[in-house]
Motif scaffolding. Structure first.
Motif, mmCIF file in Angstrom:
data_model
loop_
_atom_site.group_PDB
_atom_site.id
_atom_site.type_symbol
_atom_site.label_atom_id
_atom_site.label_comp_id
_atom_site.label_asym_id
_atom_site.label_seq_id
_atom_site.Cartn_x
_atom_site.Cartn_y
_atom_site.Cartn_z
ATOM 1 N N ARG A 30 0.810 -1.212 0.000
ATOM 2 C CA ARG A 30 0.000 0.000 0.000
ATOM 3 C C ARG A 30 0.848 1.268 0.000
ATOM 4 N NH1 ARG A 30 -4.295 -1.765 4.778
ATOM 5 N NH2 ARG A 30 -5.058 -3.669 3.779
ATOM 6 N N GLY A 31 2.129 1.124 -0.124
ATOM 7 C CA GLY A 31 2.991 2.296 -0.137
ATOM 8 C C GLY A 31 3.582 2.634 1.209
ATOM 9 N N GLY A 32 3.017 2.087 2.284
ATOM 10 C CA GLY A 32 3.531 2.330 3.630
ATOM 11 C C GLY A 32 4.465 1.217 4.054
ATOM 12 N N PRO A 33 4.773 1.136 5.337
ATOM 13 C CA PRO A 33 5.688 0.102 5.811
ATOM 14 C C PRO A 33 5.095 -1.297 5.687
ATOM 15 C CG PRO A 33 4.695 1.261 7.656
ATOM 16 C CD PRO A 33 4.308 2.025 6.427
ATOM 17 N N ARG A 34 5.972 -2.239 5.395
ATOM 18 C CA ARG A 34 5.572 -3.643 5.399
ATOM 19 C C ARG A 34 5.852 -4.197 6.791
ATOM 20 N NH1 ARG A 34 8.332 -3.138 0.350
ATOM 21 N NH2 ARG A 34 7.034 -3.656 -1.458
ATOM 22 N N ILE A 35 4.815 -4.789 7.404
ATOM 23 C CA ILE A 35 4.928 -5.259 8.780
ATOM 24 C C ILE A 35 4.488 -6.717 8.851
ATOM 25 C CG2 ILE A 35 4.150 -4.934 11.160
ATOM 26 C CD1 ILE A 35 3.531 -2.017 10.449
ATOM 27 N N ALA A 36 5.296 -7.547 9.486
ATOM 28 C CA ALA A 36 4.914 -8.928 9.787
ATOM 29 C C ALA A 36 4.660 -9.039 11.282
ATOM 30 C CB ALA A 36 6.005 -9.903 9.368
ATOM 31 N N VAL A 37 3.560 -9.681 11.645
ATOM 32 C CA VAL A 37 3.217 -9.905 13.045
ATOM 33 C C VAL A 37 3.154 -11.410 13.269
ATOM 34 C CG1 VAL A 37 1.531 -9.540 14.884
ATOM 35 C CG2 VAL A 37 1.909 -7.755 13.172
ATOM 36 N N ILE A 38 3.975 -11.911 14.181
ATOM 37 C CA ILE A 38 4.086 -13.340 14.438
ATOM 38 C C ILE A 38 3.600 -13.622 15.857
ATOM 39 C CG2 ILE A 38 5.648 -15.324 14.479
ATOM 40 C CD1 ILE A 38 7.629 -13.576 12.842
ATOM 41 N N GLY A 39 2.722 -14.598 16.015
ATOM 42 C CA GLY A 39 2.280 -14.914 17.363
ATOM 43 C C GLY A 39 1.113 -15.873 17.393
ATOM 44 N N ASN A 40 0.578 -16.089 18.598
ATOM 45 C CA ASN A 40 -0.555 -16.986 18.772
ATOM 46 C C ASN A 40 -1.856 -16.250 18.432
ATOM 47 O OD1 ASN A 40 -1.202 -15.388 21.048
ATOM 48 N ND2 ASN A 40 -0.152 -16.751 22.460
ATOM 49 N N CYS A 41 -2.980 -16.720 18.945
ATOM 50 C CA CYS A 41 -4.270 -16.112 18.585
ATOM 51 C C CYS A 41 -4.358 -14.647 18.991
ATOM 52 C CB CYS A 41 -5.407 -16.907 19.203
ATOM 53 S SG CYS A 41 -5.265 -17.180 20.983
ATOM 54 N N GLN A 42 -3.562 -14.229 19.965
ATOM 55 C CA GLN A 42 -3.556 -12.826 20.366
ATOM 56 C C GLN A 42 -2.958 -11.928 19.281
ATOM 57 O OE1 GLN A 42 -1.342 -12.788 24.032
ATOM 58 N NE2 GLN A 42 -2.659 -14.310 25.000
ATOM 59 N N ALA A 43 -2.055 -12.471 18.477
ATOM 60 C CA ALA A 43 -1.371 -11.667 17.467
ATOM 61 C C ALA A 43 -2.326 -11.143 16.405
ATOM 62 C CB ALA A 43 -0.259 -12.485 16.806
ATOM 63 N N ARG A 44 -3.436 -11.821 16.197
ATOM 64 C CA ARG A 44 -4.402 -11.322 15.215
ATOM 65 C C ARG A 44 -4.943 -9.964 15.647
ATOM 66 N NH1 ARG A 44 -7.582 -13.107 10.940
ATOM 67 N NH2 ARG A 44 -9.676 -12.215 10.819
ATOM 68 N N GLY A 45 -5.217 -9.800 16.955
ATOM 69 C CA GLY A 45 -5.676 -8.507 17.441
ATOM 70 C C GLY A 45 -4.632 -7.427 17.252
ATOM 71 N N VAL A 46 -3.354 -7.777 17.422
ATOM 72 C CA VAL A 46 -2.282 -6.812 17.190
ATOM 73 C C VAL A 46 -2.220 -6.442 15.712
ATOM 74 C CG1 VAL A 46 0.224 -6.468 17.251
ATOM 75 C CG2 VAL A 46 -0.937 -7.558 19.176
#
Length: 335
Positions: A30-46
């Protein structure tokens, strides 16, 4: 160590492998930063909170239970993450890759930022897993009327040979107090803060703010959305990004409301100045209204399940601890 803290590392390892959410998806740039979020079911909220806070960002969720499907080795996994501008990860349990674990991943991705898993039992001290937590994911866990969550009181009552009626009599204020259910706050808070500080993400100020909003957990390991939104805000801010100044929970649905909701028992709630109940919510079914159980229903359905199980499968660190306490055994036997 308190019985409420016993087995926490095994619990966190199991949570990391539970298949709560769909496989990771790569999102359009989308033109902004590329971010990866790794984690358990809580990571979806993040991850979803970051999408609200940083609308130009391309956020990819990578569930820890599925990371070994994306790459065969740790180095290959790290190589795949190298294209992201930011990697935010919960600690990754050992055993996913043959060539290393969390320490090795951080050495390959020095800009990765850790955030802690949220486990807080003070509101729900009766809520436990039953079965082999080391088996990996849900494979070793005993099912319950509420997915894989059980009442320790109900299980121990069954193991002591108590009837449904006698087990129900144990859910009294004096019994809960003698089991330590009314004074677990300090232990739960100390454990959460210590865990967060061990990875450089001190949650002490956040915990104070969350506690002012009442019960901030749906269960022992499912925080309410505003908790994960606060963590997302901190991650974005501390990474030098410019998150939007808005309350995420006002714009985003809480996905974990679709999971099991364990009530704060009235005596526990009173200890913390809250309103409690004995109404339990099952996991949501597609297009169906919420399905709830009262306490009698939970006990009845749990006992029916336990009667179909080999006794050797009904293992639980909480009840094993209670079985070694003559006082606790006498408390149950007198019901």
């Amino acid at each position: 160590m308190s019985v409420l803290q016993t087995g926490r590392q095994a619990l966190l390892g199991a949570l990391a492998r539970l298949p709560c959410w769909p496989a990771a998806r790569d999102v359009p740039y989308r033109g902004g930063p590329r971010i990866a979020v790794i984690g358990n079911c809580q990571a979806r909220g993040v991850a979803r909170s970051l999408e609200v806070l940083l609308p130009e960002a391309a956020v990819t969720l990578v569930p820890t239970g599925q990371i070994s499907r994306r790459a065969r080795t740790l180095r290959a996994f790290a190589d795949g993450l190298a294209r992201y501008d930011h990697v935010f990860s919960q600690p990754i349990a050992a055993g996913h890759f043959p060539d290393g674990g969390l320490a090795e991943l951080l050495s390959l991705l020095p800009r990765a930022r850790l955030f802690p898993p949220i486990v807080f039992a003070a509101f729900h001290p009766d809520m436990v897993y039953v079965g082999d937590l080391s088996a990996g994911g849900a494979a070793g866990l005993v099912p319950s009327p509420l997915h894989t969550y059980h009442s320790a009181i109900t299980l121990f009552g069954y193991l002591r040979g108590l009837s449904e009626e006698r087990i129900l009599r144990l859910f009294r204020d004096d019994v809960l107090a003698r089991l330590g259910f009314l004074d677990g706050w300090d232990l739960a808070a100390d454990d959460l803060v210590e865990t967060s500080r061990s990875i450089g993400f001190d949650l002490a100020p956040d915990l104070l703010r969350w506690s002012r909003r009442g019960a901030f957990m749906h269960g022992i390991n499912h925080p309410k959305l505003f908790v994960m939104a606060d963590i997302a805000l901190r991650l974005a801010t501390e990474a030098g990004l410019d998150p939007a100044p808005l309350p995420v929970e006002a714009y985003l649905a809480d996905d974990l409301l679709g999971e099991v909701i364990w009530p704060v028992y009235p005596a526990v709630a009173e200890a913390y100045g809250l309103k409690g109940s004995y109404v339990f919510k099952r996991r949501a079914m597609p297009k169906a209204p919420p399905s709830v159980l009262d306490l009698a229903g939970l006990v009845r359905e749990s006992l029916a399940l336990y009667r179909t199980m080999p006794r050797a499968r009904l293992t639980c660190q909480r009840t094993e601890h209670w079985s070694r306490s003559p006082e606790t055994c006498a408390l149950f036997d007198a019901a």
